[in-house]
Design an enzyme around this catalytic site. Structure first.
Site, PDB file in Angstrom:
ATOM      1  N   ARG A  29       0.812  -1.223   0.000  1.00 46.88           N
ATOM      2  CA  ARG A  29       0.000   0.000   0.000  1.00 46.88           C
ATOM      3  C   ARG A  29       0.836   1.259   0.000  1.00 46.88           C
ATOM      4  O   ARG A  29       0.591   2.184  -0.765  1.00 46.88           O
ATOM      5  CB  ARG A  29      -0.901   0.024   1.242  1.00 46.88           C
ATOM      6  CG  ARG A  29      -2.095  -0.825   1.104  1.00 46.88           C
ATOM      7  CD  ARG A  29      -2.577  -1.253   2.469  1.00 46.88           C
ATOM      8  NE  ARG A  29      -3.366  -2.460   2.319  1.00 46.88           N
ATOM      9  CZ  ARG A  29      -4.638  -2.462   1.973  1.00 46.88           C
ATOM     10  NH1 ARG A  29      -5.260  -1.322   1.768  1.00 46.88           N
ATOM     11  NH2 ARG A  29      -5.278  -3.588   1.820  1.00 46.88           N
ATOM     12  N   THR A  30       1.805   1.292   0.891  1.00 47.16           N
ATOM     13  CA  THR A  30       2.643   2.493   0.991  1.00 47.16           C
ATOM     14  C   THR A  30       3.404   2.701  -0.316  1.00 47.16           C
ATOM     15  O   THR A  30       3.502   3.814  -0.831  1.00 47.16           O
ATOM     16  CB  THR A  30       3.617   2.367   2.172  1.00 47.16           C
ATOM     17  OG1 THR A  30       2.863   2.099   3.349  1.00 47.16           O
ATOM     18  CG2 THR A  30       4.411   3.629   2.383  1.00 47.16           C
TER      19      THR A  30
ATOM     20  N   LYS B 147      23.286 -10.291  -0.179  1.00 44.15           N
ATOM     21  CA  LYS B 147      24.692 -10.661  -0.346  1.00 44.15           C
ATOM     22  C   LYS B 147      25.550  -9.968   0.700  1.00 44.15           C
ATOM     23  O   LYS B 147      26.760  -9.994   0.634  1.00 44.15           O
ATOM     24  CB  LYS B 147      25.171 -10.265  -1.753  1.00 44.15           C
ATOM     25  CG  LYS B 147      24.432 -10.976  -2.866  1.00 44.15           C
ATOM     26  CD  LYS B 147      24.878 -10.419  -4.223  1.00 44.15           C
ATOM     27  CE  LYS B 147      23.816 -10.612  -5.281  1.00 44.15           C
ATOM     28  NZ  LYS B 147      23.742  -9.440  -6.172  1.00 44.15           N
TER      29      LYS B 147
ATOM     30  N   ARG C 107      11.934   2.197   2.993  1.00 40.72           N
ATOM     31  CA  ARG C 107      11.203   1.370   3.970  1.00 40.72           C
ATOM     32  C   ARG C 107      12.180   0.289   4.403  1.00 40.72           C
ATOM     33  O   ARG C 107      12.778  -0.385   3.557  1.00 40.72           O
ATOM     34  CB  ARG C 107       9.994   0.741   3.283  1.00 40.72           C
ATOM     35  CG  ARG C 107       9.287  -0.316   4.102  1.00 40.72           C
ATOM     36  CD  ARG C 107       8.289   0.317   5.042  1.00 40.72           C
ATOM     37  NE  ARG C 107       7.374  -0.651   5.588  1.00 40.72           N
ATOM     38  CZ  ARG C 107       6.153  -0.336   6.021  1.00 40.72           C
ATOM     39  NH1 ARG C 107       5.727   0.906   5.925  1.00 40.72           N
ATOM     40  NH2 ARG C 107       5.385  -1.252   6.538  1.00 40.72           N
TER      41      ARG C 107
ATOM     42  N   HIS D  25       6.785   6.561  10.797  1.00 46.24           N
ATOM     43  CA  HIS D  25       6.242   6.451   9.449  1.00 46.24           C
ATOM     44  C   HIS D  25       5.559   7.799   9.199  1.00 46.24           C
ATOM     45  O   HIS D  25       4.340   7.897   9.174  1.00 46.24           O
ATOM     46  CB  HIS D  25       5.236   5.286   9.419  1.00 46.24           C
ATOM     47  CG  HIS D  25       4.770   4.910   8.055  1.00 46.24           C
ATOM     48  ND1 HIS D  25       5.228   5.513   6.907  1.00 46.24           N
ATOM     49  CD2 HIS D  25       3.872   3.981   7.656  1.00 46.24           C
ATOM     50  CE1 HIS D  25       4.622   4.962   5.858  1.00 46.24           C
ATOM     51  NE2 HIS D  25       3.789   4.025   6.295  1.00 46.24           N
TER      52      HIS D  25
END
Ligand SMILES: [Zn+2]
Lengths: 155, 316
Positions: free
Chosen positions: B59-60, B88, B109, B137
């Site tokens: 959604r974000t 890695k 994020r 957020h």
């Protein structure tokens, strides 16, 4: 000044160096550890649980042949916000300062938040400091979590 | 009109709600309102935005992608950590140094708290925190705040009822922080063990914000102007516990009989069963408008970050 002189005599007087006085009981050991002088050849005299007029009991540390810079001393303020730093030359107190809590502290403590990015990357921890009554609150500048000083472990 | 926020956000980072004050939030709300009514199709023309989602959040990510496209910008990036070098063993630090040399801004994020702040220390371009672990957020908080303003026409004098997981719920913590700049009062209703953390209570006391704690959801509803529902993470509890603990905190249509006529229900979405579907068609439901506002809020923030002087026109 009288009380200082009495205190100084509770453990052997030093000719030249630094005396950290009025350390809250139990914090002396942490300061010693932080000074990282234990392995060096510096002569250190330590007094734990000494009687004190102001605090009832206190810890005290004397470091021979080393004069603390103000900044160096302030870094220790996190353990003993009200301690005094006495600079001694020829058995006389040349300068006497109250410790002052710095605004922030770097690299001294690990962030207790295990999900904090500081544990994953090669970075130095940093906390903002805030004096709250008896305790000092530290806020991690990375994860923004706030902790009390006794919750933190030194790196 | 937006001189204050423009000076402070241009070429800056959006990391945490703590970087905003009341005036900036008010300016930001006006900017979002402008975006919603007028749009700004060329605000990001010629700009490339890096969208780095090191943990999935569909959604974000979609909301940011759409916001960028509606402003005429381009997006590059990835939406999970499957194909990126972090597997890695590449550090976030290295990755941010490299990506910031390609793009005009980075949306990050990341599952670890503090990752956005770290990125901001290394990146040569603005970082937008789209969620760093359970910490912040900020674009979600801004859209929540805007939705409250939009639905009530003010942010002062409101009673905000917060329901659900108030202990781990990041969105509700940030919203409480943001609303503390305004004259609001709170009512908290949470299952045992999921109540608001002590440090937030202390912050409320410190800011002289009034709050009450209710154990019965229905009794608190008649006072509320806003009901802010949060998800109770089922994985934190076993099935019987969930049934026993959570059921009284699920919002049912029947509980809304005594609700104020202006009352609106918000939820950061996705919901599980915190809000009964029958509520969707009542005038109280505002969570889908709230989700739409996410796009406008991100459009406003991106525009302010990358344009020193945007032509906002005039607003009253
Ligand atoms: Zn941290």
């Amino acid at each position: 000044m009288n009380s200082i002189k009495t205190t100084v005599h509770q453990v052997e007087a030093i000719c030249h160096g630094t005396v950290i006085d009025h350390i809250p009981v139990g914090q002396g050991l942490k300061i010693l550890k932080n000074l990282q002088l234990l392995e060096s050849k510096t002569r250190i005299t330590v007094g734990f649980n000494l009687p004190s007029k102001i605090m009832q009991l206190k810890d005290l540390i004397k470091i021979e042949s080393r004069l603390f810079a103000k900044k160096e001393a302030d870094k220790l303020a996190i353990f003993a916000p009200n301690a005094t730093i006495n600079l001694i030359q020829h058995y006389k107190i040349m300068q006497k300062d109250k410790m002052k809590l710095p605004d922030s502290i770097e690299g001294l403590f690990a962030c207790p938040n295990l999900n904090c990015i500081t544990h994953d990357e090669a970075i130095v921890s940093k906390f903002k400091l805030l004096q709250q009554k008896e305790n000092t609150a530290l806020t991690c500048i990375y994860c923004e979590r706030r902790f009390l000083q006794n919750m933190l472990k030194m790196i | 009109m937006f001189s204050n926020i423009q000076n402070q956000l241009f070429n800056n980072h959006i990391l945490s709600l703590s970087q905003f004050d009341r005036m900036m939030l008010e300016d930001l709300i006006q900017a979002i309102l402008y975006m919603k009514t007028h749009g700004m199709p060329n605000a990001l023309s010629g700009k490339v935005i890096g969208s780095c989602f090191m943990e999935p959040s569909t959604r974000t990510r979609l909301s940011f992608d759409v916001a960028i496209k509606r402003l005429g910008g381009h997006v590059i990036g990835f939406d999970n950590n499957e194909n990126t070098s972090s597997r890695k063993g590449e550090s976030l630090s290295d990755m941010m140094c490299v990506i910031s040399s390609y793009v005009d801004a980075i949306i990050l994020r990341h599952p670890k708290e503090g990752s956005a702040y770290l990125a901001s220390q290394l990146s040569s371009v603005p970082i937008i925190n789209a969620g760093d672990g359970s910490n912040q957020h900020p674009t979600q908080t801004v859209l929540d705040l805007f939705s409250i303003y939009e639905s009530q026409n003010t942010l002062d004098g409101l009673t905000i009822l917060c329901v659900g997981d108030l202990k781990y719920g990041r969105t509700v913590h940030s919203l409480i922080h943001a609303l503390s700049y305004f004259k609001v009062q709170f009512i908290f209703v949470a299952p045992e063990g999921l109540q608001l953390p002590q440090y937030l209570i202390e912050d409320l006391d410190h800011n002289h914000i009034a709050y009450e704690v209710y154990s019965h959801l229905e009794k608190a509803i008649p006072q509320a102007d806003i009901i802010y529902m949060t998800r109770i993470q089922q994985e934190r509890l076993d099935d019987t516990e969930y049934q026993y603990l959570v059921t009284p905190y699920l919002l049912k249509k029947a509980m809304l009989k005594k609700a104020k006529s202006n009352m609106k229900i918000l939820h950061p979405l996705p919901r599980l069963n915190e809000i009964e579907l029958a509520i969707d068609h009542t005038p109280f439901a505002y969570y889908f408008q709230q989700a739409t506002n996410g796009m406008y809020a991100r459009m406003a923030l991106l525009t302010l970050l990358l344009n020193k002087q945007a032509h906002w026109g005039t607003l009253t």
